[in-house]
Design an enzyme around this catalytic site. Structure first.
Site, PDB file in Angstrom:
ATOM      1  N   SER A   1       0.806  -1.221   0.000  1.00 28.81           N
ATOM      2  CA  SER A   1       0.000   0.000   0.000  1.00 28.81           C
ATOM      3  C   SER A   1       0.843   1.277   0.000  1.00 28.81           C
ATOM      4  O   SER A   1       1.896   1.332   0.650  1.00 28.81           O
ATOM      5  CB  SER A   1      -0.915   0.027   1.231  1.00 28.81           C
ATOM      6  OG  SER A   1      -1.773  -1.088   1.242  1.00 28.81           O
TER       7      SER A   1
ATOM      8  N   HIS B   1      -7.455  -0.770   6.080  1.00 26.85           N
ATOM      9  CA  HIS B   1      -6.970  -2.144   6.256  1.00 26.85           C
ATOM     10  C   HIS B   1      -7.060  -2.603   7.709  1.00 26.85           C
ATOM     11  O   HIS B   1      -7.356  -3.766   7.981  1.00 26.85           O
ATOM     12  CB  HIS B   1      -5.537  -2.260   5.743  1.00 26.85           C
ATOM     13  CG  HIS B   1      -5.425  -2.223   4.248  1.00 26.85           C
ATOM     14  ND1 HIS B   1      -5.852  -3.259   3.447  1.00 26.85           N
ATOM     15  CD2 HIS B   1      -4.949  -1.269   3.404  1.00 26.85           C
ATOM     16  CE1 HIS B   1      -5.639  -2.950   2.171  1.00 26.85           C
ATOM     17  NE2 HIS B   1      -5.090  -1.751   2.120  1.00 26.85           N
TER      18      HIS B   1
END
Length: 504
Positions: free
Chosen positions: A336, A434
């Site tokens: 990410s 997340h």
């Protein structure tokens, strides 16, 4: 029992609404111009807006006839959609303000029913429940049934998604502070959350054989790592890659949220090997080389669905699909970006310079190394030199500078992800996403994205959020309920280093 004070307050509220109704009636009789706050210069005009709304927004059926009233003609919904699309930005603001304020909840009726509910507290349970149901129904905004009818017209759901995008833009830009607009946004979000519940979504795998229009939209919507050309998109849906999207029957050919996955031997520590690796373009997949799934890009395509949970469910569905295809696969992780890290760091250094305490961020030895690699002019503060250095991409091309900055930026980034909070949750939006899903803040990767965008946004650092499937439910609950972040030893070690160096 409900206190006498509350009963008196509600009765006073009812009298207030009755008084307000009388005042409004007098103003209407006098045609008092002060009540007309909409600009006549807006495209469509005040009169046009009033006529359209009066014609298409039907009165809320009475409680007794709520299930028996015939639906309004479809032409009402179509007329509303055409009129709204014809307006400019200012006209849309006026139109939505008028819709939300004058065709919302009947507050006077709600107050009277609330008072009636108080008066029935000593009655039998059946009577109380019926009054409660009446009160619940009276809280329905008048425009809600129009929105529901629009959803049944061809293209109506997409229209409402775009309408909410306009409402969100109004709220974000503070073009209107009206609580009625905020209430309209809440009503739209509630309806869209029902219509786009996960059970009504379809999971599609996008391949090179998918319709050209879909591939083009996937390319256009890619917000994390822009697609350069058709060869690039062919590789991203080809061997050792997977691309999935949620679609909805009411918006055919329109991906709602898109997830790109790389199938690798190990958990990737840089994006260059994924989006710039051309060797895999025409190769056949070797199952023995596929041990991990790397979620390297997830993009929501519809601004109007903000706050409607889609990405979370997409990852879970894709994990199940991949487990079915590769039963031996046990490693699932994101790779990410860290948007906002560089701007946060710039603010931290600027604040430290103003307050005279930025020297705490680095050790004396690190400051000496910064001074050496930046070739400071005499009298230049090292803190200012560091701030200017990381605002450029020059240091990435210098092995010496990168080596000096690595320990400093890695621990600062670890603290940013782990320690910087907003209302107790991770400040960084990607981290928050997340962590809500139950992932572990697992590994920070140095020089993981050396593109100009990657360096500008996060000093080239990327992060893996690892999904240990047997731990995700517990991790998610701990984060959402107790605001506890599950992190690896690497991350916690970097956080500890930051805390030792910094007095923040």
């Amino acid at each position: 029992m409900i206190s006498h004070h509350i009963i008196c307050t509600l009765r006073s509220t009812v009298r207030c609404w009755r008084h307000r109704a009388v005042v409004n009636a007098v103003l209407e009789a006098c045609d008092f111009s002060g009540r007309r706050w909409y600009s006549a210069s807006s495209r469509g005009g005040v009169t046009g807006m009033e006529e359209i709304l009066a014609r298409v927004v039907a009165p809320l059926p009475t409680y007794e006839t709520r299930d028996k009233s015939p639906p309004p003609p479809e032409s009402n919904s179509v007329e509303f959609m055409h009129f709204y699309r014809s307006l400019d930005k200012e006209g849309k603001l006026d139109f939505l303000g008028k819709l939300s304020q004058e065709f919302g909840v009947d507050h006077k009726g709600v107050s009277e029913l609330a008072l009636k509910l108080l008066d029935t507290q000593l009655r039998d349970l059946a009577t109380i429940l019926q009054v409660e149901d009446r009160l619940r129904y009276s809280l329905t905004p008048r425009y809600k049934q129009l929105l529901s009818h629009i959803s049944r017209v061809e293209g109506g759901v997409k229209f409402l998604v775009d309408l909410r995008a306009d409402v969100l833009d109004i709220l974000a830009s503070k073009a209107s502070e009206s609580p009625h607009i905020r209430d309209l946004n809440g009503t739209l979000k509630s309806l869209l959350s029902e219509w786009f519940s996960v059970g009504l979504l379809r999971l599609e795998r996008i391949t090179w054989q998918s319709p050209c229009e879909i591939l083009q939209k996937i390319s256009q919507y890619e917000a994390v790592h822009p697609v350069r050309n058709w060869t690039d998109i062919k590789r991203r849906v080809g061997p050792y890659r997977r691309c999935y999207a949620f679609t909805h029957a009411a918006m055919p050919g329109e991906p709602l949220v898109v997830l790109h996955v790389a199938l690798t031997e190990d958990i990737s520590d840089n994006i260059q090997s994924i989006v710039r690796e051309f060797a895999t373009l025409d190769s056949e997949e070797d199952v023995n080389k596929i041990n991990a799934a790397i979620f390297y890009s997830i993009s929501s395509t519809q601004a109007g669905l903000q706050g409607v949970e889609l990405g979370n469910y997409l990852i879970k569905r894709v994990v199940r699909e991949l487990q079915s295809e590769f039963p031996h696969m046990a490693q699932f992780s994101s790779l990410s970006p860290i948007p906002g890290f560089s701007s946060w760091l710039q603010g931290l250094l600027s604040q430290g310079r103003k307050e005279g305490r930025g020297s705490d961020l680095l050790s004396e030895q690190e400051w000496r190394e910064v001074e050496q690699v930046t070739d400071l002019a005499p009298g230049t503060p090292a803190l200012e030199a560091l701030r200017k250095l990381i605002s450029t991409t020059e240091w990435v091309r210098s092995e010496r500078m990168a080596r000096v900055l690595e320990p400093v930026l890695m621990r600062l980034c670890a603290w940013y992800l782990y320690g910087e909070k907003r209302r107790g949750y991770a400040l960084n939006p990607v981290a928050n996403f997340h962590l809500q899903n139950g992932a572990t803040l697992w590994r920070l990767n140095w020089c993981a994205d050396t593109s100009p965008r990657g360096v500008a946004n996060s000093c080239g650092i990327m992060v893996n959020y690892r999904y240990f499937l047997n731990e995700t439910p517990n991790n998610s609950a701990l984060y959402l309920q107790n605001k506890v972040i599950k992190a690896s030893e690497q991350v916690l070690g970097l956080v500890s280093q930051f805390q030792k160096n910094s007095k923040l």
